[in-house]
Design an enzyme around this catalytic site. Sequence first.
Site, PDB file in Angstrom:
ATOM      1  N   ASP A 146       0.860  -1.165   0.000  1.00 29.47           N
ATOM      2  CA  ASP A 146       0.000   0.000   0.000  1.00 29.47           C
ATOM      3  C   ASP A 146       0.908   1.229   0.000  1.00 29.47           C
ATOM      4  O   ASP A 146       2.066   1.157   0.411  1.00 29.47           O
ATOM      5  CB  ASP A 146      -0.929  -0.010   1.223  1.00 29.47           C
ATOM      6  CG  ASP A 146      -2.087   0.971   1.041  1.00 29.47           C
ATOM      7  OD1 ASP A 146      -2.980   1.001   1.897  1.00 29.47           O
ATOM      8  OD2 ASP A 146      -2.086   1.703   0.030  1.00 29.47           O
ATOM      9  N   ASP A 189      -7.816  -7.463   1.249  1.00 30.47           N
ATOM     10  CA  ASP A 189      -6.857  -7.515   2.362  1.00 30.47           C
ATOM     11  C   ASP A 189      -7.548  -6.940   3.595  1.00 30.47           C
ATOM     12  O   ASP A 189      -8.406  -6.047   3.452  1.00 30.47           O
ATOM     13  CB  ASP A 189      -5.611  -6.668   2.051  1.00 30.47           C
ATOM     14  CG  ASP A 189      -5.815  -5.214   2.465  1.00 30.47           C
ATOM     15  OD1 ASP A 189      -6.383  -4.458   1.647  1.00 30.47           O
ATOM     16  OD2 ASP A 189      -5.442  -4.844   3.600  1.00 30.47           O
TER      17      ASP A 189
HETATM   18  N1  LIG Z   1      -9.990   0.782   3.774  1.00 34.12           N
HETATM   19  C1  LIG Z   1      -8.832   1.157   3.144  1.00 34.12           C
HETATM   20  C2  LIG Z   1      -7.633   0.481   3.449  1.00 34.12           C
HETATM   21  C3  LIG Z   1      -6.448   0.845   2.825  1.00 34.12           C
HETATM   22  C4  LIG Z   1      -6.438   1.896   1.900  1.00 34.12           C
HETATM   23  N2  LIG Z   1      -5.259   2.277   1.286  1.00 34.12           N
HETATM   24  C5  LIG Z   1      -5.262   3.297   0.412  1.00 34.12           C
HETATM   25  N3  LIG Z   1      -4.085   3.660  -0.182  1.00 34.12           N
HETATM   26  N4  LIG Z   1      -6.382   3.980   0.088  1.00 34.12           N
HETATM   27  C6  LIG Z   1      -7.565   3.654   0.648  1.00 34.12           C
HETATM   28  O1  LIG Z   1      -8.652   4.344   0.312  1.00 34.12           O
HETATM   29  C7  LIG Z   1      -7.641   2.582   1.591  1.00 34.12           C
HETATM   30  C8  LIG Z   1      -8.844   2.203   2.222  1.00 34.12           C
END
Ligand SMILES: Nc1ccc2nc(N)nc(O)c2c1
Length: 376
Positions: A92, A271
């Site tokens: 990420d 994930d």
């Molecule tokens: N619920 C999530 C979890 C990880 C995420 N990572 C990024 N980069 N962007 C998001 O909107 C996320 C949302």
Amino acid sequence: MTFELQAQDPGSNARAGKVTTAHGVIETPIFMPVGTAATVKAVHQRELKEDIQAQIILGNTYHLYLRPGLDILEKAGGLHKFNGWDKPILTDSGGYQVFSLSGTRKIIEEGVKFKSHIDGSTHLFTPENVMDTQRTIGADIIMAFDECTPYPCEYDYAKNSMHRTHRWLKRCCERFDSTEGKYGFDQTLFPIVQGSTFRDLRTQSAEYIASMNREGNAIGGLSVGEPAEMMYEMTDLVCSILPKDKPRYLMGVGTPANILENIALGVDMFDCVLPTRNARNGMLFTTQGIINIRNQRWKDDFSPIDAELGGYTSTFYSKAYLRHLIHAQEYLAGMIASVHNLTFYLWLVKQAREQIKAGTFAAWKNVMVEKLMTRL
Ligand SMILES: Nc1ccc2nc(N)nc(O)c2c1
């Protein structure tokens, strides 16, 4: 990276496929254990490979950048060499973690200024340096730098944030496409759909992300506290716009029921920290339903944690023994519970793949969702 669509369920938008990366194949739908700081907490790589049968794990730019740092990761030859996981890795981009972890952060057009949650030092993440950082970490699939809007979120904030995330995406693509992998293998950049819970913004963002024609697409900004029905409505809308011939990754999702419902809507990759985080406080997902192993009722239940599941950990250890370890706050408690929950999550998506290939997923999903929500 390539994606081969292998089967589509007649009764839903579920599909089964195969993603091929430089470090191997990923069968979809797939669950990706979260290995934030170069480790899936309390789990050995051997257990991930043999017991859990994980096919891809996550790492995180924010954490790895701060510790052990890019110089160590580069000297090691990248994250695969550093932690010994030789199958696919996805990282990420750090945007989400900056918002959720760093006490102080300031969003500007250039990027995000933040203070390290470890030592309070100040840093600036930009689309460009986050691409360079993920080049150095060396994950097979890397994520664009975005802002994950909170829930609830004002329409104007969501709109302005989405447009900035789109401008950042353009900068990510330019930087990524003008650099090479550092360790002799190709990497893939996934853009991320935002737009909070507003149908017009989600439509606009999905259309823009699809127009970038990358090898896979992610759906962000969900699993941030919105009602499940809202998550499903947004996922359904976005999946109807994202191209069918590219994998769709729904970030941060979710419970077993969330995963099955979103597979039915056309999501391929998931994930979530739930299986490992909840394991450490005794919440077990099993083929019979949810168990809070701390509960008195398991005190003298010497049956295996989950005889149906297979795998060493879930069948070798008893419920009574694991309950004892949790109450005694033994290290082994978190280790056993984490391997068990991850074995369950990988078992669940494997069952889903098989049901999709058999054309029986839709009916099976409805039965399973009910069963998985049972609290034993
Ligand atoms: N619920 C999530 C979890 C990880 C995420 N990572 C990024 N980069 N962007 C998001 O909107 C996320 C949302």
